[in-house]
Design a protein around this motif. Structure first.
Motif, mmCIF file in Angstrom:
data_model
loop_
_atom_site.group_PDB
_atom_site.id
_atom_site.type_symbol
_atom_site.label_atom_id
_atom_site.label_comp_id
_atom_site.label_asym_id
_atom_site.label_seq_id
_atom_site.Cartn_x
_atom_site.Cartn_y
_atom_site.Cartn_z
ATOM 1 N N PRO A 104 32.923 8.934 -29.992
ATOM 2 C CA PRO A 104 33.249 9.487 -28.674
ATOM 3 C C PRO A 104 34.347 10.540 -28.744
ATOM 4 N N HIS A 105 34.911 10.734 -29.936
ATOM 5 C CA HIS A 105 36.018 11.677 -30.099
ATOM 6 C C HIS A 105 35.618 12.903 -30.919
ATOM 7 N N HIS A 106 34.301 13.189 -31.043
ATOM 8 C CA HIS A 106 33.898 14.276 -31.939
ATOM 9 C C HIS A 106 34.376 15.643 -31.467
ATOM 10 N N HIS A 107 34.765 15.760 -30.204
ATOM 11 C CA HIS A 107 35.341 17.016 -29.711
ATOM 12 C C HIS A 107 36.846 16.885 -29.471
ATOM 13 N N ASP A 108 37.395 15.761 -29.846
ATOM 14 C CA ASP A 108 38.806 15.486 -29.553
ATOM 15 C C ASP A 108 39.659 15.779 -30.784
ATOM 16 N N PRO A 109 40.574 16.752 -30.703
ATOM 17 C CA PRO A 109 41.425 17.086 -31.856
ATOM 18 C C PRO A 109 42.622 16.153 -32.013
ATOM 19 N N GLY A 110 42.697 15.135 -31.173
ATOM 20 C CA GLY A 110 43.857 14.250 -31.187
ATOM 21 C C GLY A 110 43.879 13.332 -32.399
ATOM 22 N N PRO A 111 44.796 12.354 -32.406
ATOM 23 C CA PRO A 111 44.919 11.417 -33.529
ATOM 24 C C PRO A 111 43.625 10.634 -33.735
#
Length: 287
Positions: A40-47
């Motif tokens: 679910p984070h594939h576009h999320d540059p976060g940790p």
């Protein structure tokens, strides 16, 4: 979705639930043997998130033995045709020894040679046959020991699945065929990893730090690592150091210094040279 795919998903879920009943943490896999649920984070540059967000799609970190959770994961991935079994988790602390037979390697023979060299034998345990002709050996480790994943470190064609890794479960269907247990092993419990093999799977302890000249290079460090070995770890340290030397292209140059270092610790010269020759073969070099 084709009927055959629906059947494969149904079978994979059934096998996964059966594994979960035995305490194994599982997750759905696609036909490519990769986790079926996208992050679910594939576009999320976060940790990097390992599942703390509560959503699905964190790969092996989603693995669970809770049947409700398992059904939830498969419901979210109706294209899944297989399942993975997470390694390193209680109650088994599973260690997977993946013996490959592709690319001209003879991993079973390499494992037997390791066993002869380090005096261990693989006990009767669960063996999963892969579509390519390889096999996965299921072993268990101590609860307080973290075995890392590795690929070809022990020998060409031998990969280790440890903490943070997973094994493709028997009954899984992939693009290349179906995984299944070897005859006579399906009802076995995973056997304990032999201590001598376990030592080979763990990162070597870092040698004590001493003041060294600024020009000391990696080769000197490997020799020092062997020199500081105590009885009971001399052969293991020598084998590890020789493997690293050959992997870094300095094996021939270090063969004599490593032999002398091993002799200094009390290892007979013929045994030291045999260990170094074995390391050369294991890393694909001519002794």
């Amino acid at each position: 979705m084709a009927t055959t795919d629906r059947q494969a998903t149904t079978l994979a879920l059934a096998h996964a639930l059966s594994a979960a009943e035995h305490g194994l943490a599982v997750l759905p896999l696609s036909r490519t043997k990769l986790p079926a649920l996208r992050s679910p984070h594939h576009h999320d540059p976060g940790p990097v998130c390992h599942g703390g967000c509560g959503r699905l799609g964190h790969g092996v970190y989603d693995a669970s033995s809770d049947p409700v959770r398992v059904r939830e994961m498969f419901a979210a991935a109706p294209w899944a045709t297989g399942y993975g079994i997470a390694c390193g988790l209680p109650p088994y602390h599973l260690i997977g020894v993946d013996l490959d037979t592709k690319s001209g390697t003879d991993a079973p023979a390499a494992l037997r040679e390791l066993g002869l060299r380090h005096r261990f034998t693989i006990p009767r345990t669960v063996v999963v046959l892969t579509p390519s002709g390889g096999r996965h050996l299921w072993l268990t480790g101590p609860p307080d020991v973290v075995v890392p994943n590795s690929a070809g470190r022990l020998a060409p064609g031998i990969d280790i699945r440890g903490a943070g890794g997973y094994l493709v479960g028997p009954g899984s269907r992939t693009d290349h065929g179906v995984y299944g247990t070897a005859p006579g092993t399906a009802r076995l419990h995973p056997a304990a990893c032999p201590p001598a093999l376990l030592r080979l799977l763990l990162p070597p302890p870092r040698p004590a730090r001493h003041p060294v000249p600024a020009h000391t290079d990696h080769g000197h460090g490997l020799v020092h690592f062997v020199l500081t070995a105590h009885e009971g770890q001399r052969n293991t340290r020598l084998f590890w150091a020789a493997c690293r030397a050959y992997e870094n292209g300095i094996g021939p140059a270090l063969a004599t210094p490593l032999t002398e270092a091993a002799r200094h610790t009390g290892l007979p010269e013929h045994e030291a040279r045999a260990t170094i020759a074995s390391a050369a073969r294991m890393t694909g070099h001519r002794p």
